[in-house]
Design a protein around this motif. Structure first.
Motif, PDB file in Angstrom:
ATOM      1  N   LEU A   1       9.150  17.029  50.673  1.00 45.36           N
ATOM      2  CA  LEU A   1       8.100  17.934  50.207  1.00 45.36           C
ATOM      3  C   LEU A   1       6.926  17.167  49.611  1.00 45.36           C
ATOM      4  O   LEU A   1       5.780  17.414  49.944  1.00 45.36           O
ATOM      5  CB  LEU A   1       8.673  18.905  49.163  1.00 45.36           C
ATOM      6  CG  LEU A   1       7.693  19.900  48.568  1.00 45.36           C
ATOM      7  CD1 LEU A   1       7.245  20.910  49.614  1.00 45.36           C
ATOM      8  CD2 LEU A   1       8.317  20.615  47.389  1.00 45.36           C
ATOM      9  N   LYS A   2       7.213  16.210  48.729  1.00 42.19           N
ATOM     10  CA  LYS A   2       6.151  15.520  48.000  1.00 42.19           C
ATOM     11  C   LYS A   2       6.105  14.063  48.423  1.00 42.19           C
ATOM     12  O   LYS A   2       6.993  13.282  48.114  1.00 42.19           O
ATOM     13  CB  LYS A   2       6.414  15.624  46.495  1.00 42.19           C
ATOM     14  CG  LYS A   2       5.259  15.144  45.643  1.00 42.19           C
ATOM     15  CD  LYS A   2       5.527  15.470  44.193  1.00 42.19           C
ATOM     16  CE  LYS A   2       4.351  15.264  43.290  1.00 42.19           C
ATOM     17  NZ  LYS A   2       3.832  13.946  43.215  1.00 42.19           N
TER      18      LYS A   2
ATOM     19  N   THR B   1       1.258  16.678  51.861  1.00 37.21           N
ATOM     20  CA  THR B   1       2.592  17.154  51.485  1.00 37.21           C
ATOM     21  C   THR B   1       3.365  17.632  52.707  1.00 37.21           C
ATOM     22  O   THR B   1       2.793  17.894  53.765  1.00 37.21           O
ATOM     23  CB  THR B   1       2.505  18.336  50.496  1.00 37.21           C
ATOM     24  OG1 THR B   1       1.982  19.477  51.194  1.00 37.21           O
ATOM     25  CG2 THR B   1       1.658  18.008  49.289  1.00 37.21           C
TER      26      THR B   1
ATOM     27  N   LEU C   1       4.694  20.539  53.040  1.00 35.82           N
ATOM     28  CA  LEU C   1       4.314  21.920  53.388  1.00 35.82           C
ATOM     29  C   LEU C   1       3.097  21.952  54.307  1.00 35.82           C
ATOM     30  O   LEU C   1       2.991  22.833  55.160  1.00 35.82           O
ATOM     31  CB  LEU C   1       4.017  22.737  52.120  1.00 35.82           C
ATOM     32  CG  LEU C   1       5.232  23.149  51.294  1.00 35.82           C
ATOM     33  CD1 LEU C   1       4.798  23.951  50.078  1.00 35.82           C
ATOM     34  CD2 LEU C   1       6.242  23.922  52.110  1.00 35.82           C
TER      35      LEU C   1
ATOM     36  N   THR D   1      13.597  17.932  48.650  1.00 37.10           N
ATOM     37  CA  THR D   1      12.700  17.693  47.536  1.00 37.10           C
ATOM     38  C   THR D   1      13.424  17.402  46.237  1.00 37.10           C
ATOM     39  O   THR D   1      14.523  17.894  46.011  1.00 37.10           O
ATOM     40  CB  THR D   1      11.756  18.893  47.315  1.00 37.10           C
ATOM     41  OG1 THR D   1      10.830  18.580  46.276  1.00 37.10           O
ATOM     42  CG2 THR D   1      12.522  20.148  46.960  1.00 37.10           C
TER      43      THR D   1
ATOM     44  N   TYR E   1      11.508  18.055  43.666  1.00 31.91           N
ATOM     45  CA  TYR E   1      10.651  18.949  42.887  1.00 31.91           C
ATOM     46  C   TYR E   1      10.894  20.385  43.315  1.00 31.91           C
ATOM     47  O   TYR E   1      10.011  21.048  43.842  1.00 31.91           O
ATOM     48  CB  TYR E   1       9.170  18.606  43.127  1.00 31.91           C
ATOM     49  CG  TYR E   1       8.794  17.212  42.733  1.00 31.91           C
ATOM     50  CD1 TYR E   1       8.321  16.946  41.462  1.00 31.91           C
ATOM     51  CD2 TYR E   1       8.915  16.165  43.628  1.00 31.91           C
ATOM     52  CE1 TYR E   1       7.976  15.662  41.091  1.00 31.91           C
ATOM     53  CE2 TYR E   1       8.566  14.879  43.273  1.00 31.91           C
ATOM     54  CZ  TYR E   1       8.093  14.632  42.000  1.00 31.91           C
ATOM     55  OH  TYR E   1       7.757  13.374  41.642  1.00 31.91           O
ATOM     56  N   SER E   2      12.090  20.863  43.114  1.00 35.87           N
ATOM     57  CA  SER E   2      12.408  22.186  43.630  1.00 35.87           C
ATOM     58  C   SER E   2      11.810  23.291  42.764  1.00 35.87           C
ATOM     59  O   SER E   2      11.738  23.182  41.551  1.00 35.87           O
ATOM     60  CB  SER E   2      13.920  22.368  43.716  1.00 35.87           C
ATOM     61  OG  SER E   2      14.487  22.242  42.439  1.00 35.87           O
ATOM     62  N   SER E   3      11.346  24.308  43.449  1.00 33.97           N
ATOM     63  CA  SER E   3      10.875  25.513  42.770  1.00 33.97           C
ATOM     64  C   SER E   3      11.044  26.676  43.732  1.00 33.97           C
ATOM     65  O   SER E   3      11.073  26.495  44.952  1.00 33.97           O
ATOM     66  CB  SER E   3       9.402  25.383  42.361  1.00 33.97           C
ATOM     67  OG  SER E   3       8.555  25.526  43.474  1.00 33.97           O
TER      68      SER E   3
ATOM     69  N   THR F   1       7.947  26.996  46.194  1.00 36.90           N
ATOM     70  CA  THR F   1       7.883  26.094  47.350  1.00 36.90           C
ATOM     71  C   THR F   1       9.006  26.378  48.339  1.00 36.90           C
ATOM     72  O   THR F   1       8.816  26.227  49.545  1.00 36.90           O
ATOM     73  CB  THR F   1       7.907  24.608  46.926  1.00 36.90           C
ATOM     74  OG1 THR F   1       9.050  24.369  46.111  1.00 36.90           O
ATOM     75  CG2 THR F   1       6.647  24.220  46.196  1.00 36.90           C
TER      76      THR F   1
ATOM     77  N   GLU G   1       7.828  29.385  50.331  1.00 40.52           N
ATOM     78  CA  GLU G   1       6.726  28.990  51.215  1.00 40.52           C
ATOM     79  C   GLU G   1       7.236  28.163  52.396  1.00 40.52           C
ATOM     80  O   GLU G   1       6.794  28.357  53.531  1.00 40.52           O
ATOM     81  CB  GLU G   1       5.675  28.207  50.422  1.00 40.52           C
ATOM     82  CG  GLU G   1       4.346  28.115  51.102  1.00 40.52           C
ATOM     83  CD  GLU G   1       3.720  29.469  51.425  1.00 40.52           C
ATOM     84  OE1 GLU G   1       3.038  29.551  52.468  1.00 40.52           O
ATOM     85  OE2 GLU G   1       3.907  30.447  50.665  1.00 40.52           O
ATOM     86  N   ALA G   2       8.179  27.250  52.144  1.00 37.06           N
ATOM     87  CA  ALA G   2       8.742  26.427  53.222  1.00 37.06           C
ATOM     88  C   ALA G   2       9.412  27.297  54.279  1.00 37.06           C
ATOM     89  O   ALA G   2       9.237  27.071  55.484  1.00 37.06           O
ATOM     90  CB  ALA G   2       9.739  25.418  52.649  1.00 37.06           C
TER      91      ALA G   2
ATOM     92  N   TYR H   1      16.107  24.530  52.788  1.00 41.04           N
ATOM     93  CA  TYR H   1      15.425  23.820  51.716  1.00 41.04           C
ATOM     94  C   TYR H   1      16.513  23.264  50.814  1.00 41.04           C
ATOM     95  O   TYR H   1      17.348  24.019  50.332  1.00 41.04           O
ATOM     96  CB  TYR H   1      14.574  24.857  50.974  1.00 41.04           C
ATOM     97  CG  TYR H   1      13.731  24.381  49.829  1.00 41.04           C
ATOM     98  CD1 TYR H   1      12.386  24.099  50.016  1.00 41.04           C
ATOM     99  CD2 TYR H   1      14.250  24.271  48.546  1.00 41.04           C
ATOM    100  CE1 TYR H   1      11.579  23.722  48.962  1.00 41.04           C
ATOM    101  CE2 TYR H   1      13.456  23.887  47.485  1.00 41.04           C
ATOM    102  CZ  TYR H   1      12.121  23.609  47.703  1.00 41.04           C
ATOM    103  OH  TYR H   1      11.319  23.232  46.657  1.00 41.04           O
TER     104      TYR H   1
END
Length: 177
Positions: free
Chosen positions: A55-56, A61, A63, A82, A84-86, A89, A92-93, A101
């Motif tokens: 992701l990052k 990125t 995405l 990732t 940086y999971s949220s 995101t 969105e993915a 994800y």
């Protein structure tokens, strides 16, 4: 049966090398790209069936790269990885076409299972108790420290804390989950 082609797009060379070696041992043909910019020409030439996409990364990125990868190879399955999971995101993915994800660290078995999953699992276990704030903090500090190759001063700057404060936190044992 032709070899399944697997593209790994990740800016962590150690993770990429270990995953590529594990996948090769399992019979996959693998390629690695360390950035979005590097991934597009590789995807055009390699035509992957399966993709792990960080992701990052430096530059573009995951995405932003995802729709372009699916444009090149519409039938490929992509899982976003990732640290940086949220929820935002992850949603969105999936909207952009990822089949799954996963949060890092993820091993080869978890990645392959995520790529094979055709639909949601209503039987998915739900954690009895979420990770504590202290544990989340510990995990985040370790991740940033790793990104800075163990450099405490750079990590403290990135975290916005005094170097001595960080050193005290690092001297403590990891917080239990």
């Amino acid at each position: 049966m032709p070899e399944t082609r697997f593209l790994i797009v990740d800016d962590d060379p150690v993770f990429s090398r270990v995953l590529a070696r594990s996948l090769t041992r399992r019979g996959y043909s693998t390629r690695v790209a360390e950035s979005a910019e590097e991934a597009l020409p590789v995807a055009i030439e390699f035509n992957p069936h399966l993709v792990t996409l960080d992701l990052k990364m430096e530059g573009e990125t995951g995405l932003l790269l995802l729709p372009r990868l699916l444009e090149i190879q519409p039938d490929c399955k992509v899982v976003i990885l990732t640290g940086y999971s949220s929820i935002a995101t992850a949603v969105e993915a999936i909207k952009l076409g990822a089949v799954n994800y996963l949060c890092k660290p993820a091993d080869t078995d978890e990645i392959l299972a995520a790529l094979e999953q055709e639909e949601g699992n209503p039987e998915q276990a739900i954690a009895e108790k979420p990770m504590s704030v202290n544990r989340l903090t510990w995990e985040h500090i370790q991740k940033i420290l790793n990104e800075n190759d163990g450099n405490i001063s750079a990590t403290a700057r990135q975290l916005g804390m005094h170097r001595r404060t960080l050193q005290r936190k690092l001297q403590k044992r990891p917080v239990r989950e």
